[in-house]
Design an enzyme around this catalytic site. Structure first.
Site, PDB file in Angstrom:
ATOM      1  N   ASP B 125      -2.208   9.755   1.971  1.00  0.00           N
ATOM      2  CA  ASP B 125      -2.230   8.280   1.131  1.00  0.00           C
ATOM      3  C   ASP B 125      -1.383   8.413   0.082  1.00  0.00           C
ATOM      4  O   ASP B 125      -1.393   9.295  -0.794  1.00  0.00           O
ATOM      5  CB  ASP B 125      -3.801   8.470   0.873  1.00  0.00           C
ATOM      6  CG  ASP B 125      -4.104   7.032   0.075  1.00  0.00           C
ATOM      7  OD1 ASP B 125      -3.639   5.761   0.693  1.00  0.00           O
ATOM      8  OD2 ASP B 125      -5.184   6.813  -0.600  1.00  0.00           O
ATOM      9  N   HIS B 132      -0.692  -1.273  -9.494  1.00  0.00           N
ATOM     10  CA  HIS B 132      -1.981  -0.575  -9.366  1.00  0.00           C
ATOM     11  C   HIS B 132      -1.656   0.727 -10.184  1.00  0.00           C
ATOM     12  O   HIS B 132      -2.611   1.125 -11.030  1.00  0.00           O
ATOM     13  CB  HIS B 132      -2.138  -0.306  -7.889  1.00  0.00           C
ATOM     14  CG  HIS B 132      -3.262   0.990  -7.604  1.00  0.00           C
ATOM     15  ND1 HIS B 132      -4.589   0.715  -8.000  1.00  0.00           N
ATOM     16  CD2 HIS B 132      -3.194   2.312  -7.365  1.00  0.00           C
ATOM     17  CE1 HIS B 132      -5.127   1.747  -8.002  1.00  0.00           C
ATOM     18  NE2 HIS B 132      -4.371   2.826  -7.469  1.00  0.00           N
ATOM     19  N   GLU B 198     -10.267   0.787  -2.098  1.00  0.00           N
ATOM     20  CA  GLU B 198      -8.946   0.512  -2.297  1.00  0.00           C
ATOM     21  C   GLU B 198      -8.406  -0.378  -1.284  1.00  0.00           C
ATOM     22  O   GLU B 198      -8.454   0.309   0.091  1.00  0.00           O
ATOM     23  CB  GLU B 198      -8.095   2.100  -2.505  1.00  0.00           C
ATOM     24  CG  GLU B 198      -8.682   2.684  -3.820  1.00  0.00           C
ATOM     25  CD  GLU B 198      -7.700   3.856  -4.094  1.00  0.00           C
ATOM     26  OE1 GLU B 198      -7.051   4.244  -3.240  1.00  0.00           O
ATOM     27  OE2 GLU B 198      -7.544   4.110  -5.336  1.00  0.00           O
ATOM     28  N   GLU B 200      -5.478  -1.330   1.225  1.00  0.00           N
ATOM     29  CA  GLU B 200      -4.345  -0.760   1.456  1.00  0.00           C
ATOM     30  C   GLU B 200      -3.849  -1.137   3.029  1.00  0.00           C
ATOM     31  O   GLU B 200      -4.681  -1.778   3.797  1.00  0.00           O
ATOM     32  CB  GLU B 200      -4.387   0.739   1.334  1.00  0.00           C
ATOM     33  CG  GLU B 200      -4.912   1.606   0.189  1.00  0.00           C
ATOM     34  CD  GLU B 200      -4.582   2.851  -0.001  1.00  0.00           C
ATOM     35  OE1 GLU B 200      -3.725   3.482   0.963  1.00  0.00           O
ATOM     36  OE2 GLU B 200      -5.233   3.424  -0.708  1.00  0.00           O
ATOM     37  N   ASP B 230      -9.525   2.706   1.210  1.00  0.00           N
ATOM     38  CA  ASP B 230      -9.710   4.066   0.779  1.00  0.00           C
ATOM     39  C   ASP B 230     -10.901   4.290   0.015  1.00  0.00           C
ATOM     40  O   ASP B 230     -10.620   4.244  -1.396  1.00  0.00           O
ATOM     41  CB  ASP B 230      -8.337   4.708   0.403  1.00  0.00           C
ATOM     42  CG  ASP B 230      -8.336   6.232   0.147  1.00  0.00           C
ATOM     43  OD1 ASP B 230      -8.960   6.953   1.139  1.00  0.00           O
ATOM     44  OD2 ASP B 230      -7.944   6.642  -0.680  1.00  0.00           O
ATOM     45  N   ARG B 234     -14.869   7.213  -8.125  1.00  0.00           N
ATOM     46  CA  ARG B 234     -14.075   7.351  -9.512  1.00  0.00           C
ATOM     47  C   ARG B 234     -14.617   8.205 -10.303  1.00  0.00           C
ATOM     48  O   ARG B 234     -14.104   9.120 -10.878  1.00  0.00           O
ATOM     49  CB  ARG B 234     -14.116   5.773 -10.049  1.00  0.00           C
ATOM     50  CG  ARG B 234     -13.447   4.708  -9.185  1.00  0.00           C
ATOM     51  CD  ARG B 234     -11.990   5.030  -8.761  1.00  0.00           C
ATOM     52  NE  ARG B 234     -11.657   3.795  -8.120  1.00  0.00           N
ATOM     53  CZ  ARG B 234     -10.236   3.992  -7.538  1.00  0.00           C
ATOM     54  NH1 ARG B 234      -9.838   5.267  -7.367  1.00  0.00           N
ATOM     55  NH2 ARG B 234      -9.831   2.973  -6.542  1.00  0.00           N
ATOM     56  N   GLN B 237     -13.767  11.723  -8.841  1.00  0.00           N
ATOM     57  CA  GLN B 237     -12.442  11.696  -9.061  1.00  0.00           C
ATOM     58  C   GLN B 237     -11.781  12.228 -10.209  1.00  0.00           C
ATOM     59  O   GLN B 237     -11.185  13.159 -10.581  1.00  0.00           O
ATOM     60  CB  GLN B 237     -11.639  10.618  -8.687  1.00  0.00           C
ATOM     61  CG  GLN B 237     -10.211  10.286  -8.711  1.00  0.00           C
ATOM     62  CD  GLN B 237      -9.665   9.399  -8.082  1.00  0.00           C
ATOM     63  OE1 GLN B 237     -10.334   8.313  -7.723  1.00  0.00           O
ATOM     64  NE2 GLN B 237      -8.286   9.094  -7.844  1.00  0.00           N
ATOM     65  N   LYS B 250     -12.167  11.133  -2.296  1.00  0.00           N
ATOM     66  CA  LYS B 250     -11.697  10.584  -1.038  1.00  0.00           C
ATOM     67  C   LYS B 250     -11.897  10.688   0.073  1.00  0.00           C
ATOM     68  O   LYS B 250     -11.550  10.546   0.991  1.00  0.00           O
ATOM     69  CB  LYS B 250     -10.244  10.832  -1.459  1.00  0.00           C
ATOM     70  CG  LYS B 250      -9.650  10.240  -2.777  1.00  0.00           C
ATOM     71  CD  LYS B 250      -9.496   8.832  -2.965  1.00  0.00           C
ATOM     72  CE  LYS B 250      -8.645   8.530  -4.084  1.00  0.00           C
ATOM     73  NZ  LYS B 250      -8.219   7.051  -4.040  1.00  0.00           N
ATOM     74  N   THR B 254     -12.587   6.657   4.892  1.00  0.00           N
ATOM     75  CA  THR B 254     -11.613   5.791   4.911  1.00  0.00           C
ATOM     76  C   THR B 254     -11.629   4.835   6.053  1.00  0.00           C
ATOM     77  O   THR B 254     -11.620   5.338   7.323  1.00  0.00           O
ATOM     78  CB  THR B 254     -10.140   6.436   4.931  1.00  0.00           C
ATOM     79  OG1 THR B 254     -10.092   7.095   3.766  1.00  0.00           O
ATOM     80  CG2 THR B 254      -8.855   5.354   4.929  1.00  0.00           C
ATOM     81  N   GLU B 360      -9.707  -1.564 -11.265  1.00  0.00           N
ATOM     82  CA  GLU B 360      -8.750  -2.514 -11.967  1.00  0.00           C
ATOM     83  C   GLU B 360      -9.516  -3.795 -12.261  1.00  0.00           C
ATOM     84  O   GLU B 360      -9.312  -4.524 -13.503  1.00  0.00           O
ATOM     85  CB  GLU B 360      -7.543  -2.939 -11.090  1.00  0.00           C
ATOM     86  CG  GLU B 360      -6.585  -1.544 -10.949  1.00  0.00           C
ATOM     87  CD  GLU B 360      -5.820  -1.915  -9.890  1.00  0.00           C
ATOM     88  OE1 GLU B 360      -4.510  -2.422  -9.964  1.00  0.00           O
ATOM     89  OE2 GLU B 360      -6.148  -1.305  -8.380  1.00  0.00           O
TER      90      GLU B 360
END
Lengths: 418, 418
Positions: B125, B132, B198, B200, B230, B234, B237, B250, B254, B360
């Site tokens: 990844d 971002h 996420e 992607e 993904d 948070r 993380q 993570k 996914t 975000e």
């Protein structure tokens, strides 16, 4: 447990790495033959494909040894692992009724080339040695901030690259990479100038799981252990690793020793993790001795010259066991599979000669080593052969791992020059 | 290129995601049948196993479609990929002489369950979206230090966990993990409270390489693209990621969209990466348009309620192309394999409604979103369904990806409670 005697005479030496007590699993070939599974006994290898075809090994309805890796056995689970070990012990013990049938299935180890013992499903590398983390942290962030705040609470790890795992004996080509030294105004593209080893143990996950598992379940799921050298490009790593961790610095190669030493063979050598500075949370709390007393050694030999022992330490120096690492790995629900390889993290002891990387041994290049040949080294030079050795020493016998060795060859000419 | 007409009538709608111009590759099953490879055409799926067995597809000596994944085709390389696409186009085009033979091999998409289209060899990844990275960096380190020093020089990436990649539609269970909030005195074991998406694109490596490859070679080696979510914990993380990057945060799952849209189908939509603030070194220098103009959208639907579009952006917002990422991945000599999956990194545009993660969109929870249902969200609540949508829009036709969707279900009861 004393030395168990075998009718294979070479296996009965107290210093031999492969007595009947060991029975490690590898994949070998001789001459033009295809690679196949084999078990080491003394100076010989028992051809498991032949043993299965002959009917001497018949544990499952489906054949286990038509493939050149041990994953099919792993998939069968702990009861079949134990049954195979019992059967092999019966077949190879002194006085075995089957000696005459087994003897033709032995191949001299000296005639064999070794291959990867398993298909590596995925590879995870940890950072679970306290002396190593403290040394590296001190160099990078100062003694006051050596250990990150999370370090005493979870085994820090990152996913590595399974495709880069190679068997002992494979040459390792010095990588190119993007790097930026402290005196460089801008990053540049260059061959790695700080190529290093990491002395580790690799734990092999033997059974599939699909949700959080306990430390005890994790221990039960470990199939065996190998020596592991996580080759590391320190200058590439320094530039790339913030904020998402090491990537290309660790992707050139990781070498493993050719023989999987089973957890069963290591049972007599279990030992505790060190005293905890802070209590661990339940999901990774210790629940029994899950490290092992295994003497480890690293040698370095310049091209065509004798090897110098540059480090001696022991796997019992780790802060977290492989079982704790595997349990932590599963907490998120991450599916774990047979053939997953978990690197312990670099194993360093408390004193300088016990350090498991050149980064630590030469203190980032400030204190070069002097080899027995008179040559100096801060990091690896082209042509150097680096070898990891490991042995658990019982009363009158040894459980050896077989060397994990690799020679570093010169970088390619610039692959991107136009 | 205009809409290419098919004798499958539903494929001839300008807004349909699967016209003859697309021909994406998936794996499907109906009823009790085993999963098999299929190609989407309008509202139908061409059963590739049946097409091969019938002799309509016969490109190679060995069968390609006896297995429920597209990796065997990938291994054949770009010439066979092109030959298959040509053959499929001939078979499915309006006026095809083979229509009567092909028609019985079509299965209504409405009757099919979709499975993983490929065996994921390894999963990497990246973190290659500038908006971002700037947003996240600003939240974590302040606006002055938002982008790490290496960010404009190399595509930052980390190895993910291939075993956790699932096909669209798979439920995702909220993970437990060790975490430590800013107000916690010590870390604790708890269900993730800041579970996120996420947005992607995933690039699928189609051919094996064993040394450094150029950006052009990397582009040639990409088999196709999928949408990729993904899922990210948070709070886990934030506590674990220093110094070696994200790990368990993570590893829960996914999700990818079920149809591999081939590079060939996307050719008309190629576009350039943004202007470079600093010149890239040769090994990852741009050598042609290797991003794609693909409209992307994220929707969120609370349990039993209508979905709200929470973000709209475009793949052309990325700073690095998948080809640059793959070339960089190979620099160390890292072997790359067919079936390797490369996540682009979260795709955010310059304005708030273009942000590809809740982290975000809600600015770390400080600015909750209000959904069309009136509910507020900073992160994902149990029962929420998150869906990624993607489409490249040509003149009179659409190249769609098929949704990438997943519903988050409640965490287990504490799996470590005694």
């Amino acid at each position: 447990m004393p030395l168990m005697k075998s009718w294979v005479a070479s296996a009965n030496d107290a210093a031999h790495p492969f007595p009947l007590n060991n029975l490690p699993y590898g994949v070998f070939s001789t001459g033009e033959e295809d690679p196949r599974c084999g078990v080491a006994i003394g100076d010989m290898i028992l051809d498991m494909q032949a043993a299965e075809e002959s009917g001497l090994i018949a544990l499952t309805d489906e054949p286990l040894f038509e493939v050149p890796y041990w994953n099919d056995l792993m998939d069968e689970g702990p009861a079949v692992w134990a049954a195979l070990r019992n059967r092999l012990t019966d077949l190879l013990a002194k006085g075995s009724a089957d000696q005459a049938k087994v003897e033709p299935l032995l191949v001299p180890m000296a005639d064999a080339d070794m291959h990867m013992p398993m298909a590596v499903s995925e590879y995870t590398d940890f950072y679970a040695g306290r002396h190593h983390a403290t040394n590296v942290g001190t160099m990078f962030r100062g003694a006051e901030n050596a250990l990150p705040p999370n370090w005493l609470h979870i085994p820090i790890g990152y996913n590595g690259r399974a495709s880069s795992v190679v068997v002992s004996g494979t040459e390792v080509r010095r990588p190119w990479g993007q790097l930026k030294g402290p005196n460089d105004a801008a990053p540049r593209w260059a061959p790695c100038a700080r190529f290093d080893i990491e002395l580790e143990m690799g734990a092999i996950v033997g059974t599939t799981s699909d949700g959080p598992i306990t430390v005890q379940e994790a221990d039960d799921n470990i199939f065996g252990y190998v020596l592991l050298n996580d080759w590391s490009a320190r200058d590439i790593q320094a530039w790339e690793y913030q904020p998402l961790g090491p990537f290309q610095a660790k992707a050139t190669a990781t070498s493993i020793s050719p023989w999987i030493v089973t957890r069963a063979a290591l049972e007599p050598f279990r030992c505790d993790t060190p005293e905890r500075e802070v209590e661990l949370l339940d999901h990774i709390k210790d629940c029994g001795p899950m490290l092992y007393n295994i003497d480890l050694e690293v040698t370095m030999a310049p091209e065509g010259k004798d090897a110098t022992t540059i480090a001696r330490t022991n796997y019992n120096q780790m802060y977290y066991s492989a079982a704790q690492q595997l349990a932590h790995h599963s907490t998120s629900g991450c599916p774990m599979n047979a053939g997953d390889l978990l690197g312990s993290g670099t194993i360093s002891g408390p004193t300088k000669p016990e350090r498991g990387s050149l980064l630590e041994l030469s203190w980032g290049g400030k204190e070069p080593l002097t080899l027995d040949t008179g040559e100096e080294r801060s990091f690896i030079a082209d042509g150097d052969t680096l070898t990891l050795k490991g042995a658990a020493k019982g009363k009158g016998y040894t459980i050896g791992f077989g060397d994990c060795t690799g020679t570093v060859i010169a970088a390619l000419d610039d692959p991107y020059a136009r």
